[in-house]
Design an enzyme around this catalytic site. Structure first.
Site, PDB file in Angstrom:
ATOM      1  N   GLU A  92       0.878  -1.170   0.000  1.00 57.62           N
ATOM      2  CA  GLU A  92       0.000   0.000   0.000  1.00 57.62           C
ATOM      3  C   GLU A  92       0.910   1.212   0.000  1.00 57.62           C
ATOM      4  O   GLU A  92       1.672   1.430   0.936  1.00 57.62           O
ATOM      5  CB  GLU A  92      -0.863  -0.032   1.255  1.00 57.62           C
ATOM      6  CG  GLU A  92      -2.030   0.902   1.161  1.00 57.62           C
ATOM      7  CD  GLU A  92      -2.511   1.298   2.537  1.00 57.62           C
ATOM      8  OE1 GLU A  92      -2.763   0.399   3.346  1.00 57.62           O
ATOM      9  OE2 GLU A  92      -2.584   2.511   2.787  1.00 57.62           O
ATOM     10  N   CYS A 122      -1.506   8.973   4.291  1.00 64.24           N
ATOM     11  CA  CYS A 122      -1.420   8.633   2.864  1.00 64.24           C
ATOM     12  C   CYS A 122      -2.658   9.136   2.152  1.00 64.24           C
ATOM     13  O   CYS A 122      -2.632   9.441   0.965  1.00 64.24           O
ATOM     14  CB  CYS A 122      -1.274   7.145   2.612  1.00 64.24           C
ATOM     15  SG  CYS A 122      -1.160   6.124   4.034  1.00 64.24           S
TER      16      CYS A 122
END
Ligand SMILES: Cc1cc2nc3c(=O)[nH]c(=O)nc-3n(C[C@H](O)[C@H](O)[C@H](O)COP(=O)(O)OP(=O)(O)OC[C@H]3O[C@@H](n4cnc5c(N)ncnc54)[C@H](O)[C@@H]3O)c2cc1C
Length: 1015
Positions: free
Chosen positions: A760, A794
């Protein structure tokens, strides 16, 4: 000798409904004769409402015509909410077409004789007739221009909206409103004026609202006449309009800045002996509001004036406690107060907030009958406290009115209140029957743009199935039903809460329990938490040692050994261990909060969300894992054979996690790998080793065998050594795209089995805001998405595209709102932005800021205190034709490395409405696809964006951070990650191997089962 001032208001925030019901049902009893009188009065009022033939029409008529349960009603509501704020013709046309296309306005036969309703329906029908469903905006506009002209359609629709709006506000300016009020004065009406608008987001907003209140008080005062209070006009003020951070965590600041402002306004109201009411807002602001009100009310300059007042919401479980508090306050100061009793306007918001926050219960009732019951109980209490308190009963409910009439006695010592445009027939009848009873009209004042948002709230509130106004408007509902008493509807205490509305903790049942949160607006809870954190800080663990490469190798070997036993541990047992870990995390919350604040620099809000996310991961994977890894799945097949598909762990799994979610992502990876049966070697970020060490200790304590979980501390080199190890069975990684690529290459270069990589990675997350969006909502969501956690998520927003027609206002509001954020020590609850992770990160961000200051237009350059703090910045980039190079280039290249700017820096680009396609192409061309925000009221636009962009998490009309486990499974596409999504239903299988077991059940002697079953 007056009583001492009461201690700050702090009763239980969300007590149990059943306990309250017992008390309320007991208090609600009236004698049989009294009940019969209530029936008679209420029936008469309801008949008057039903017989109403108002030539103009009010909310009731609008509801009868466009019920919110119909497509037309809903389309109308959305149209009304946004149309008047859209400045450009193109977007307005698109919006009108989008909404009118959703309902059948062409064939809508008007049932009402009211002018307002007819005129609106007619204008909408005409507009809709020209817009044929299925046409493209361009085609429609073309045809329209030929036939009628797009401007005509636009004008007609806008006019319909204005017409609706103008009916529900008294005037666009206070002068106009006063003039209109004066024309009604002969009817003996009292007024309370309300200056419309959303709450302040910026310091400028707050001073504008202050000025507007001050001017209104002056104008109302001058026109107030000679009657004494209570027969004088008034003004209603919203505290959230007077301060840009009217929130519990900013308590000290609010008290310093807002109390003097409120006193100033109150003094002006006192000068004209007006009624000055502080409106009631959301439940989490109640304690703060009462602190502000008490401090202002106690000011000696207000002595001798009986006009100060506040509103109390009966849907709140703390309503009676508020009355007790106000009573104590007035006794202590030997003053009088006016108290408006309402039911409450934010019911849906309260439920959502409590669920999101994972509160033990709701601060408001979940059954309307409980609110009604509480209203009557509060009314009784207020009536008993006359004359110190002057009760003002705000309701449009005929049964509520009739009940109060029965309880009230002296008709001059209280009044009723209604909203302008509502309850007209009811109060007209009451005025005829009981002229001695006064009623006051709450009269909104403001521009058309603001009034529609207000109107929409009214329509929504009154369009609800349970709303009295909606039921009274529906002739199919019998009067007997309308007269059913709330106590009778509840029946017994166990019925006090709504069976269909689960408690926040049960939101995800039967799958799992929701993690517990706390309400920062409840001082007792907040205080208990901060003391627990302070105590935990004293026992925080020391430093954690870095592992050597040899230790890393040894950990892999040990994990390989531990794997077999752990993999054969039944899934139910593994799940039970994870559930235990969740419980332990909940018990040791303060300890982890202290660590997250100390090592991770997290504010209390961020730290709390992170602990909750970690708990949710444990429970979610436990629940999912039990199903997937429990019994194998029987596959179909020929008789005489059994086929079962089973999932198992892969072996020794390496989990490499980042510092920005040192607990949640760390535990998310580790628990998923463990649940799937793997042994795990966990390598946390070198910046946050202590949190990881404590998390691992907790998992061991919960029952994960030492042999199944190994912690390896260190920097990238240690991580690289683990990845290179020939015996590992897979890698789960969260971090930069660059490092993910390098891991991928290392894995690919090895001989032996090809193992999975779950990565990720980052993103250049964009938000698109068009002209239909609500600026205040955009400001809230942008500030949260770009600056919360100092932009170190993020999912954080990096690039905001705003339609140029509204860009100036939007950017100004966003910058103004960001200016109000407090940067500093994360352990201080009033801090909104803590430090960035380390000096190196600060250096990188500072360099980017310095470069941007040369290249871009600066909208905000905040100032940070000394230390590793970076203040919010907003830069505007020019959208040249080469959008990619111009815009994405600077954001991605720091010191020539293609890397995301990981901090509180927002880049803004304006776009023209017709260039939306280019914007989408540019976002797509970056290759990233993690999160995306859209703020628009046009469904077509939203669909167009969703269809075009391959982005992992898309958020429409909300902020774009804070994905919840099992609710918004998280992870991106393209350069943003491999999937599957963390916290989603497909995650665990990627950590597993599959095994099919086929057994020929007929091998030994034939197919006995088949033979036995055949006739
Ligand atoms: C003069 C005036 C001033 C006002 N000022 C304020 C204010 O300062 N702050 C504020 O919040 N509101 C304020 N309001 C709005 C007010 O809260 C609503 O208009 C009022 O709740 C409508 O009540 P009713 O008795 O007319 O209608 P009813 O139909 O009898 O009651 C509707 C109300 O019941 C409650 N309700 C609905 N469903 C449920 C449920 N399932 N569980 C529990 N409760 C439920 C809600 O409060 C809803 O608004 C004001 C209203 C007036 C008339």
């Amino acid at each position: 000798m007056p009583d001492p001032l009461p201690p700050p208001f702090s009763p239980p925030y969300a007590p149990d409904d059943a306990t309250i019901a017992g008390r309320l049902r007991h208090d609600a009893r009236l004698g049989a004769e009294a009940e019969a009188r209530v029936d008679r009065t209420a029936t008469r009022l309801i008949e008057a409402i039903r017989a109403n033939d108002d030539p103009l029409g009010g909310v009731e008529d609008m509801l009868r015509e466009f019920a919110l349960s119909t497509k037309e009603g809903l389309a109308l509501m959305v149209l009304a909410e946004a149309l008047l704020r859209v400045p450009d013709a193109r977007t307005a046309d698109q919006f009108i077409e989008d909404k009118l296309g959703q309902g059948d306005f062409v064939n809508h036969e008007t049932k009402s004789s009211a002018f307002l309703v007819n005129a609106s329906a007619w204008a909408l029908g005409v507009s809709a007739r020209v817009i044929q469903p299925g046409e493209t905006p361009q085609g429609t506009i073309g045809r329209l221009t030929k036939r009628l002209g797009a401007p005509a359609v636009r004008a007609a629709t806008r006019q319909a909206m204005r017409l609706m709006g103008s009916h529900f506000v008294l005037g666009e300016t206070i002068e106009a409103a006063l003039a209109r009020a004066q024309s009604h004065a002969s009817r003996g009406s009292r007024y309370s004026f309300d200056m419309l608008g959303e709450g302040a987001r910026t310091a400028d907003d707050a001073s504008r609202y202050f000025e507007s209140y001050a001017r209104a008080i002056e104008a109302i005062g001058k026109a107030a006449g000679n009657h004494p209070l209570p027969d004088r006009p008034g003004i209603s003020v919203k505290l959230s309009a007077l301060h840009p951070r009217f929130e519990a965590v900013s308590h000290a600041r609010v008290m310093n800045e807002l109390v003097p402002q409120l006193i100033d306004l109150a003094r002006r109201a006192k000068a004209y002996d007006l009624n000055f009411t502080v409106d009631a807002e959301e439940a989490d602001r109640l304690e703060l509001s009462l602190d502000v009100i008490a401090a202002a009310f106690a000011d000696p300059s207000l002595a001798g004036w009986n006009g100060f007042g506040l509103a109390i919401q009966a849907y709140q479980k703390r309503a009676t406690a508020v009355i007790d508090y106000v009573d104590a306050l007035t006794r202590a100061l030997d003053r009088r107060m006016m108290v408006r009793l309402v039911k409450g306007a934010y019911w849906d918001t309260e439920l959502k907030r409590a669920q999101e926050r994972g509160l033990p219960d709701y601060p408001v009732f979940t059954r309307k009958a409980m609110t009604d019951l509480n209203y009557v109980a509060c009314a009784r209490k207020l009536l008993a406290l006359r004359p110190r308190l002057f009760p003002q009963f705000a309701t449009h409910n005929a049964l509520t009115v009739a009940t109060i009439l029965e309880l009230s006695g002296d008709p001059t010592s209280f009044e009723f209140q209604r909203l302008h445009g509502m309850g007209e027939a009811l109060y007209a009848q009451l005025g005829q029957d009981r002229p001695e009873i006064a009623h006051r009209t709450y009269a909104p004042v403001g521009s058309h743009r603001d009034l529609l948002a207000y109107l929409v709230r009214r329509l929504l509130e009154n369009g609800a199935n349970s709303s009295f106004v909606a039921l009274a408007a529906d002739n199919r509902v019998s009067i007997t039903d309308l007269l059913r008493r709330p106590a009778e509807i509840i029946g017994h205490d166990g019925n006090a809460s709504h069976a269909g509305i689960p408690l926040p903790v049960d939101l995800y049942r039967p799958q799992r329990a929701n993690s517990h949160g706390i309400e920062l607006g409840e001082r007792a809870g907040l205080r208990a938490l901060t003391s627990a954190i302070a105590a935990a800080r004293k026992t925080a663990p020391g430093t954690a040692a870095t592992s050597t490469t040899e230790q890393a190798d040894a950990a892999v070997a040990a994990a390989r050994q531990g794997f077999r036993a752990w993999n054969s541990t039944p899934a139910a047992q593994r799940a039970a261990i994870l559930d235990k870990a969740a419980d332990l995390l909940e018990q040791r919350r303060a300890h982890f909060l202290a660590l997250l604040q100390g090592e991770g620099g997290k504010t209390i809000d961020d730290a709390l969300s992170e602990v909750r996310e970690a708990i949710d991961f444990c429970r979610y994977y436990a629940a999912l894992g039990q199903k997937l890894f429990g019994k194998g799945e029987t596959m179909p097949g020929p008789t005489g054979e059994s086929n079962v598909l089973e999932l198992h762990g892969r072996g020794a799994f390496v989990a490499i996690s980042p510092w920005n979610f040192p607990l949640a992502i760390f535990l998310g990876q580790v628990t998923a790998a463990l649940m799937a049966g793997n042994a795990v070697i966990a390598k946390p970020a070198e910046q946050t080793p202590r949190i990881a060490a404590e998390a691992v200790a907790l998992l061991h304590q919960a029952g994960v065998p030492q042999t199944a979980l190994h912690l390896v501390q260190g920097d990238g080199a240690v991580g690289a050594a683990l990845v290179k190890h020939p015996a590992i069975a897979g890698v789960v990684f969260t971090g930069s795209t660059e490092v993910a690529r390098s891991i991928n290459r290392t894995l690919a270069a090895k001989d032996g089995p090809i193992v999975p990589l779950i990565a990720e990675t980052g993103g250049i997350n964009a938000m698109i805001v068009d002209a239909t969006a609500l600026p205040e909502q955009v400001a809230d969501d942008v500030v949260t998405s770009a600056f919360r956690s100092a932009g170190q998520r993020c999912s954080a927003l990096r690039l905001l595209f705003v339609q140029d027609d509204v860009a100036d206002r939007m950017i100004e509001m966003i910058a103004g709102a960001a200016r109000e954020l407090k940067i500093g020590d994360p352990a201080d609850v009033s801090t909104h932005i803590g430090p960035v992770i380390d000096a190196e990160a600060k250096q990188r961000l500072d360099a980017h800021i310095a470069r941007m200051k040369q290249q871009a237009r600066v909208h905000l350059a905040g100032e940070a205190p000394a230390g590793t703090f970076v203040a919010p910045h907003i830069f505007e980039l020019s959208a040249a034709s080469e959008l990619r190079e111009e815009v994405f280039g600077p954001i991605m290249c720091i010191r020539d490395r293609r890397e995301e700017v990981f901090g509180p820096i927002l880049h803004v680009v304006r776009y023209r409405a017709e260039r939306l396609g280019d914007v989408l192409a540019a976002i797509e061309a970056t290759g990233f696809g993690l999160t995306l925000g859209i703020h628009s009221r046009i469904d077509d636009t939203i669909e167009q964006v969703i269809d075009r962009l391959q982005v992992g998490n898309i958020y429409v009309n909300r902020n774009m951070i804070g994905a919840v486990v099992g609710v918004q499974p998280f992870g991106g596409h393209g350069l943003s990650g491999t999937g599957p999504k963390a916290g989603g239903p497909h995650y665990l299988t990627r950590f597993a191997t599959e095994q099919t077991i086929t057994i020929n059940t007929a091998a030994a002697g034939g197919n006995a089962a088949l033979m036995a079953g055949v006739e």
